[in-house]
Enzyme design. Sequence first.
Site, PDB file in Angstrom:
ATOM      1  N   HIS A 308       0.844  -1.181   0.000  1.00 23.64           N
ATOM      2  CA  HIS A 308       0.000   0.000   0.000  1.00 23.64           C
ATOM      3  C   HIS A 308       0.879   1.231   0.000  1.00 23.64           C
ATOM      4  O   HIS A 308       1.924   1.234   0.640  1.00 23.64           O
ATOM      5  CB  HIS A 308      -0.922   0.025   1.228  1.00 23.64           C
ATOM      6  CG  HIS A 308      -2.063   0.949   1.064  1.00 23.64           C
ATOM      7  ND1 HIS A 308      -1.979   2.288   1.358  1.00 23.64           N
ATOM      8  CD2 HIS A 308      -3.306   0.743   0.572  1.00 23.64           C
ATOM      9  CE1 HIS A 308      -3.126   2.855   1.071  1.00 23.64           C
ATOM     10  NE2 HIS A 308      -3.949   1.953   0.593  1.00 23.64           N
ATOM     11  N   ASP A 366      -7.891  -5.620   0.097  1.00 23.84           N
ATOM     12  CA  ASP A 366      -8.366  -6.412  -1.041  1.00 23.84           C
ATOM     13  C   ASP A 366      -7.973  -7.869  -0.955  1.00 23.84           C
ATOM     14  O   ASP A 366      -8.522  -8.716  -1.660  1.00 23.84           O
ATOM     15  CB  ASP A 366      -7.828  -5.817  -2.347  1.00 23.84           C
ATOM     16  CG  ASP A 366      -8.495  -4.495  -2.648  1.00 23.84           C
ATOM     17  OD1 ASP A 366      -9.664  -4.352  -2.268  1.00 23.84           O
ATOM     18  OD2 ASP A 366      -7.855  -3.623  -3.239  1.00 23.84           O
TER      19      ASP A 366
END
Length: 431
Positions: A308, A366
Amino acid sequence: MTNQSGTAKLTFGDQEIDLPMYSPTAGPDVIDIRKLYAQGHVFTYDPGFTSTASTDSAITFIDGDKGELLHRGFPIDQLAEKSHFLEVCYLLLYGELPSGDQLETFESLVTNHTMLHEQMQFLFRGFRRDAHPMAVMVGVVGAMSAFYHDSTDINDPHQREVASIRLIAKMPTIAAWAYKYTIGQPFVYPRNDLDYASNFLRMCFSVPAEDYEVNPILARAMDRIFTLHADHEQNASTSTVRLASSSGANPFACIAAGIACLWGPAHGGANQACLEMLREIGTVDQIPEYIRRAKDKDDPFRLMGFGHRVYKNFDPRAKVMKQSADEVLDLLGIENNETLKVAKELEKIALEDPYFIEKKLYPNVDFYSGIILDAMGFPTSMFTPIFALARTVGWISQWKEQLADPQLKIGRPRQLYCGPTARDYIDVEDR
Ligand code: CMC
């Protein structure tokens, strides 16, 4: 905007420029470079915005090192545990948790705007049956500006409010219909006696031929997925919405732009890409080969659902999502199918691997959301539309905040030009 808290000195060549600094309520100080070009005739260079705050905002705060995500100050794990999606929508939109009466009024407002203009059915029917539901969503949401003229005037606060409610209310219907269309089943209309998440599940999975009972545990898991995706400060799609809106574009066009940006596999499209990757890996014995490929600089392959831009410790949404995944799999009696085994083993191996540790690559939201959605019966192509549905409130809250900002200017980045300098046109016969 906060008051000036200090001054930064920038020295280059024979120039020295004082730049104002501001201290936020949380997070690093910022250096205000807005006058830099006027004063020093230089630009700053930051493709990917790794060090640039594009706006001030009071909606969401992330501390990537601590793994902290706050909406209007409230930690995401508390909201996921104690609140629910529509209450979080209210919080994001209006800044405070609602009173009981305010919540009831808001929920009723949203519930009573879930139907689509009947003419919109023809728009859906114009797409090929094998269209990706995200393609349908980009088109249909953009087309809302052709169906709801009375909420496109961004200078009218009432119209802005109506557009906000319409978008939040209609997005589940749009996503569900995009799905129904691709599988050749009749569209299912929303029902006002169901909550937001149950209504969405029913519009996706019920058929006219038999009754459909929404399982409350699945509805709670769905609602939690919505809550965990509701907003994430200035990410790519939100920045896209803000940039589109800075030109004065109507709300439906701006949100369609956000959906288009979300679609990419580095952003919202990662949930679909992640489950497809787990299936492609197939069996646990294949994992080392994929780990090797993820580390290979010459191979474009990346472990989807890992890494991320902001979280460098853990993704707090992933923590809650993992727990939710366990609950849903338990409820559905899915113990250890091959995809799940691959997911669990991949997570373990990657978390112990020095490459992933050094680069601070952790499973993101996710990684687990796809496992839950798959278990619920959604095809992978619906994963990103569900993300878009949930993120709509974040986009709208940021859009509203931007429009209320008296300092609003059209977003217009500059560039570091590396092309040819001026040269004379050459006639075709002389080339
Ligand atoms: N697998 C393997 N290596 C990776 C991965 C990954 N998933 N992510 C980053 N790296 C490596 C990358 O190659 C780079 O290595 P080096 O320093 O040697 O060049 C280093 O880690 C830093 O990566 P980056 O691309 O510079 O970092 P970024 O902040 O630009 O990218 C990201 C963040 C999310 C786009 C990236 O981690 C990624 O592509 N992850 C996979 C896609 C994904 O799961 N996206 C969902 C994000 S969460 C939901 C959302 O917010 O949309």
